[in-house]
Design an enzyme around this catalytic site. Structure first.
Site, PDB file in Angstrom:
ATOM      1  N   ASP A   7     -49.993  14.715  29.294  1.00 19.56           N
ATOM      2  CA  ASP A   7     -51.332  16.369  28.755  1.00 19.56           C
ATOM      3  C   ASP A   7     -52.072  15.394  27.972  1.00 19.56           C
ATOM      4  O   ASP A   7     -51.672  13.960  27.850  1.00 19.56           O
ATOM      5  CB  ASP A   7     -50.041  16.862  27.903  1.00 19.56           C
ATOM      6  CG  ASP A   7     -51.737  17.734  27.138  1.00 19.56           C
ATOM      7  OD1 ASP A   7     -52.215  18.644  27.119  1.00 19.56           O
ATOM      8  OD2 ASP A   7     -50.502  18.300  25.480  1.00 19.56           O
ATOM      9  N   LEU A   8     -53.628  15.865  27.019  1.00 23.44           N
ATOM     10  CA  LEU A   8     -54.270  15.138  25.918  1.00 23.44           C
ATOM     11  C   LEU A   8     -54.047  15.675  25.030  1.00 23.44           C
ATOM     12  O   LEU A   8     -53.253  14.588  23.782  1.00 23.44           O
ATOM     13  CB  LEU A   8     -55.906  14.950  27.052  1.00 23.44           C
ATOM     14  CG  LEU A   8     -56.623  14.782  26.353  1.00 23.44           C
ATOM     15  CD1 LEU A   8     -56.497  12.623  26.230  1.00 23.44           C
ATOM     16  CD2 LEU A   8     -58.326  15.074  26.240  1.00 23.44           C
ATOM     17  N   ASP A   9     -54.021  16.301  24.648  1.00 20.84           N
ATOM     18  CA  ASP A   9     -54.701  17.129  22.865  1.00 20.84           C
ATOM     19  C   ASP A   9     -52.787  17.052  22.782  1.00 20.84           C
ATOM     20  O   ASP A   9     -52.144  17.916  22.760  1.00 20.84           O
ATOM     21  CB  ASP A   9     -54.856  18.741  23.032  1.00 20.84           C
ATOM     22  CG  ASP A   9     -56.433  18.063  23.045  1.00 20.84           C
ATOM     23  OD1 ASP A   9     -57.483  17.197  22.912  1.00 20.84           O
ATOM     24  OD2 ASP A   9     -57.519  19.223  24.711  1.00 20.84           O
ATOM     25  N   THR A  15     -55.848  16.141  18.092  1.00 22.63           N
ATOM     26  CA  THR A  15     -57.449  16.893  18.597  1.00 22.63           C
ATOM     27  C   THR A  15     -57.250  18.182  17.823  1.00 22.63           C
ATOM     28  O   THR A  15     -58.455  18.788  17.192  1.00 22.63           O
ATOM     29  CB  THR A  15     -58.112  16.820  19.699  1.00 22.63           C
ATOM     30  OG1 THR A  15     -57.133  16.968  21.200  1.00 22.63           O
ATOM     31  CG2 THR A  15     -58.406  15.799  20.388  1.00 22.63           C
ATOM     32  N   LYS A  43     -51.942  25.630  20.598  1.00 20.59           N
ATOM     33  CA  LYS A  43     -51.947  24.407  21.231  1.00 20.59           C
ATOM     34  C   LYS A  43     -51.761  24.738  23.279  1.00 20.59           C
ATOM     35  O   LYS A  43     -50.513  25.237  23.518  1.00 20.59           O
ATOM     36  CB  LYS A  43     -50.344  23.244  20.737  1.00 20.59           C
ATOM     37  CG  LYS A  43     -50.554  22.853  19.534  1.00 20.59           C
ATOM     38  CD  LYS A  43     -49.805  22.317  18.961  1.00 20.59           C
ATOM     39  CE  LYS A  43     -50.238  21.397  17.649  1.00 20.59           C
ATOM     40  NZ  LYS A  43     -49.071  20.087  17.011  1.00 20.59           N
ATOM     41  N   GLY A  44     -52.543  23.778  23.754  1.00 21.55           N
ATOM     42  CA  GLY A  44     -51.834  24.309  25.441  1.00 21.55           C
ATOM     43  C   GLY A  44     -52.606  24.955  25.816  1.00 21.55           C
ATOM     44  O   GLY A  44     -52.940  25.556  27.051  1.00 21.55           O
ATOM     45  N   ARG A  47     -59.719  27.322  25.852  1.00 17.15           N
ATOM     46  CA  ARG A  47     -60.452  27.556  25.405  1.00 17.15           C
ATOM     47  C   ARG A  47     -61.044  29.212  25.290  1.00 17.15           C
ATOM     48  O   ARG A  47     -60.538  29.565  24.315  1.00 17.15           O
ATOM     49  CB  ARG A  47     -62.243  27.347  25.073  1.00 17.15           C
ATOM     50  CG  ARG A  47     -63.260  27.425  24.029  1.00 17.15           C
ATOM     51  CD  ARG A  47     -64.390  25.991  24.349  1.00 17.15           C
ATOM     52  NE  ARG A  47     -63.941  25.461  24.811  1.00 17.15           N
ATOM     53  CZ  ARG A  47     -65.000  24.116  25.212  1.00 17.15           C
ATOM     54  NH1 ARG A  47     -66.441  24.658  25.723  1.00 17.15           N
ATOM     55  NH2 ARG A  47     -64.392  23.095  26.392  1.00 17.15           N
ATOM     56  N   SER A 112     -54.805  17.965  31.444  1.00 12.89           N
ATOM     57  CA  SER A 112     -54.989  19.064  30.459  1.00 12.89           C
ATOM     58  C   SER A 112     -56.019  20.429  30.684  1.00 12.89           C
ATOM     59  O   SER A 112     -56.560  20.065  31.047  1.00 12.89           O
ATOM     60  CB  SER A 112     -55.956  17.609  29.172  1.00 12.89           C
ATOM     61  OG  SER A 112     -56.401  18.600  28.858  1.00 12.89           O
ATOM     62  N   ALA A 113     -56.027  20.953  29.283  1.00 11.90           N
ATOM     63  CA  ALA A 113     -56.811  22.160  29.668  1.00 11.90           C
ATOM     64  C   ALA A 113     -57.818  21.872  29.144  1.00 11.90           C
ATOM     65  O   ALA A 113     -58.796  23.386  29.411  1.00 11.90           O
ATOM     66  CB  ALA A 113     -55.707  22.889  28.589  1.00 11.90           C
ATOM     67  N   SER A 114     -58.007  20.550  28.298  1.00 18.80           N
ATOM     68  CA  SER A 114     -59.624  20.278  28.362  1.00 18.80           C
ATOM     69  C   SER A 114     -60.762  20.582  28.730  1.00 18.80           C
ATOM     70  O   SER A 114     -60.328  19.457  30.261  1.00 18.80           O
ATOM     71  CB  SER A 114     -59.371  19.753  26.996  1.00 18.80           C
ATOM     72  OG  SER A 114     -60.619  19.061  26.128  1.00 18.80           O
ATOM     73  N   ASN A 116     -62.987  18.707  27.809  1.00 15.99           N
ATOM     74  CA  ASN A 116     -63.697  17.604  27.135  1.00 15.99           C
ATOM     75  C   ASN A 116     -63.062  16.804  27.632  1.00 15.99           C
ATOM     76  O   ASN A 116     -62.955  15.511  27.038  1.00 15.99           O
ATOM     77  CB  ASN A 116     -63.680  18.073  25.197  1.00 15.99           C
ATOM     78  CG  ASN A 116     -64.703  18.580  25.231  1.00 15.99           C
ATOM     79  OD1 ASN A 116     -65.745  18.902  25.648  1.00 15.99           O
ATOM     80  ND2 ASN A 116     -63.603  19.830  24.705  1.00 15.99           N
ATOM     81  N   LYS A 143     -52.219  26.776  31.717  1.00 12.16           N
ATOM     82  CA  LYS A 143     -50.861  26.301  31.729  1.00 12.16           C
ATOM     83  C   LYS A 143     -50.596  27.791  30.587  1.00 12.16           C
ATOM     84  O   LYS A 143     -50.461  28.488  30.022  1.00 12.16           O
ATOM     85  CB  LYS A 143     -50.231  25.519  30.297  1.00 12.16           C
ATOM     86  CG  LYS A 143     -50.910  23.952  30.837  1.00 12.16           C
ATOM     87  CD  LYS A 143     -51.321  22.847  29.875  1.00 12.16           C
ATOM     88  CE  LYS A 143     -51.222  22.113  30.278  1.00 12.16           C
ATOM     89  NZ  LYS A 143     -51.863  20.077  28.911  1.00 12.16           N
ATOM     90  N   GLU A 167     -45.683  15.880  27.440  1.00 13.16           N
ATOM     91  CA  GLU A 167     -46.271  17.110  26.784  1.00 13.16           C
ATOM     92  C   GLU A 167     -45.927  17.640  24.926  1.00 13.16           C
ATOM     93  O   GLU A 167     -44.663  17.233  25.216  1.00 13.16           O
ATOM     94  CB  GLU A 167     -45.897  18.186  27.561  1.00 13.16           C
ATOM     95  CG  GLU A 167     -46.773  19.191  28.234  1.00 13.16           C
ATOM     96  CD  GLU A 167     -47.868  19.559  28.245  1.00 13.16           C
ATOM     97  OE1 GLU A 167     -48.542  20.147  26.546  1.00 13.16           O
ATOM     98  OE2 GLU A 167     -49.268  20.102  28.541  1.00 13.16           O
ATOM     99  N   ASP A 168     -46.916  18.318  24.482  1.00 19.37           N
ATOM    100  CA  ASP A 168     -46.492  18.917  23.465  1.00 19.37           C
ATOM    101  C   ASP A 168     -47.128  19.901  22.857  1.00 19.37           C
ATOM    102  O   ASP A 168     -46.099  20.128  22.030  1.00 19.37           O
ATOM    103  CB  ASP A 168     -47.854  17.923  22.338  1.00 19.37           C
ATOM    104  CG  ASP A 168     -49.270  19.019  22.242  1.00 19.37           C
ATOM    105  OD1 ASP A 168     -49.184  19.030  22.988  1.00 19.37           O
ATOM    106  OD2 ASP A 168     -49.178  19.226  21.667  1.00 19.37           O
TER     107      ASP A 168
HETATM  108  C1  BG6 Z   1     -55.550  22.355  24.860  1.00 20.52           C
HETATM  109  C2  BG6 Z   1     -55.613  22.121  23.400  1.00 20.52           C
HETATM  110  O1  BG6 Z   1     -54.871  20.483  25.666  1.00 20.52           O
HETATM  111  O2  BG6 Z   1     -57.359  21.973  25.547  1.00 20.52           O
HETATM  112  C3  BG6 Z   1     -56.735  22.891  22.845  1.00 20.52           C
HETATM  113  O3  BG6 Z   1     -54.154  21.904  23.494  1.00 20.52           O
HETATM  114  C4  BG6 Z   1     -57.442  23.772  23.541  1.00 20.52           C
HETATM  115  O4  BG6 Z   1     -55.956  23.688  21.255  1.00 20.52           O
HETATM  116  C5  BG6 Z   1     -57.937  23.490  25.192  1.00 20.52           C
HETATM  117  O5  BG6 Z   1     -58.126  24.933  23.094  1.00 20.52           O
HETATM  118  C6  BG6 Z   1     -59.189  23.807  25.638  1.00 20.52           C
HETATM  119  O6  BG6 Z   1     -59.973  22.465  25.045  1.00 20.52           O
HETATM  120  P1  BG6 Z   1     -61.172  22.650  25.234  1.00 20.52           P
HETATM  121  O7  BG6 Z   1     -61.714  20.814  24.724  1.00 20.52           O
HETATM  122  O8  BG6 Z   1     -61.941  22.676  26.309  1.00 20.52           O
HETATM  123  O9  BG6 Z   1     -62.076  23.455  24.305  1.00 20.52           O
HETATM  124 MG    MG Z   2     -51.330  19.248  24.014  1.00 19.24          MG
END
Ligand code: BG6
Ligand code: MG
Length: 213
Positions: A7-9, A15, A43-44, A47, A112-114, A116, A143, A167-168
């Site tokens: 996982d990233l964040d 972050t 968390k996880g 957006r 990761s869910a992000s 970014n 997730k 994972e966190d």
């Molecule tokens: C997850 C974070 O990894 O990514 C969440 O834990 C975040 O807090 C989600 O909302 C989506 O991230 P992003 O960067 O696409 O807004």
């Molecule tokens: Mg995380």
């Protein structure tokens, strides 16, 4: 173990503090004060799903256009905050584990869910450690759905049972377990008790421990 899925964040970089500031500003626009406890529950969470939760907590009523505006504003705010992010923000021990994996024939993927994810790995100078990057741009289900990790294992050409997930977030541990993978809960939160192993810092993950996996 043949594959490590990260996982990233909250695992590679903290972050959550930046997401928190940006979501707090969104909450304020809805007349709602977001707390750290609320932030923990985000968390996880993707957006879009995070915004839906905040709207529900605020008891607000937003149409599709307003939601879109808030999502864009939130991400712009977040990106401004992480603009100057660099290698100093890599959490302790992370690079050592990545290096160990690369040297010992263990494949590495991001899960990761992000949306970014790619940008953040680049800012941290970590991209070269990863053989695959699966982030919020590659999945349709958040997730605790296992999609992100199953795609990560597939991208590495590995069987899920040969992969372990770092994972966190509780939702991430659940996702990994649904994917049939072993789990390492990072960060010491009691919500991660369901993980196979727990560490408060990657610094405590020794080569000797990895060899037992
Ligand atoms: C997850 C974070 O990894 O990514 C969440 O834990 C975040 O807090 C989600 O909302 C989506 O991230 P992003 O960067 O696409 O807004
Ligand atoms: Mg995380």
């Amino acid at each position: 173990m043949k594959g490590f899925l990260f996982d990233l964040d909250g695992v590679i970089v903290d972050t959550a503090k930046y997401h928190y500031i940006a979501w707090k500003r969104v909450g304020q626009q809805l007349g709602f004060e977001l707390t750290h406890e609320h932030n923990e529950q985000l968390k996880g969470v993707s957006r879009v799903d995070s915004l839906e939760r905040i709207i529900a907590w605020a008891g607000a009523d937003c149409n599709a256009e307003e939601k879109q505006r808030l999502l864009v504003e939130k991400n712009e705010d977040y990106l401004r905050q992480i603009e100057n992010m660099d290698t100093d923000e890599i959490l302790e021990g992370v690079e050592e584990v990545l290096l160990y994996a690369n040297k010992n024939n263990i494949s590495v993927a991001l899960g990761s869910a992000s949306k970014n994810g790619t940008r953040i790995l680049e800012k941290l100078g970590l991209t070269h450690y990863f053989q695959a990057i699966i982030d919020g741009n590659h999945v349709t289900r958040s997730k605790p759905d296992p999609e992100v990790f199953l795609k990560g294992a597939a991208a590495l050409g590995l069987d899920p049972k040969d992969c372990i997930v770092f994972e966190d977030a509780a939702a991430g541990i659940e996702a990994a377990q649904k994917a049939g993978m072993k789990t390492i809960g990072m960060g010491g939160s009691p919500e991660l008790a369901a993980a196979d192993y727990c560490f408060d810092s990657m610094k405590k993950i020794s080569p000797a421990f990895i060899e037992t996996l």
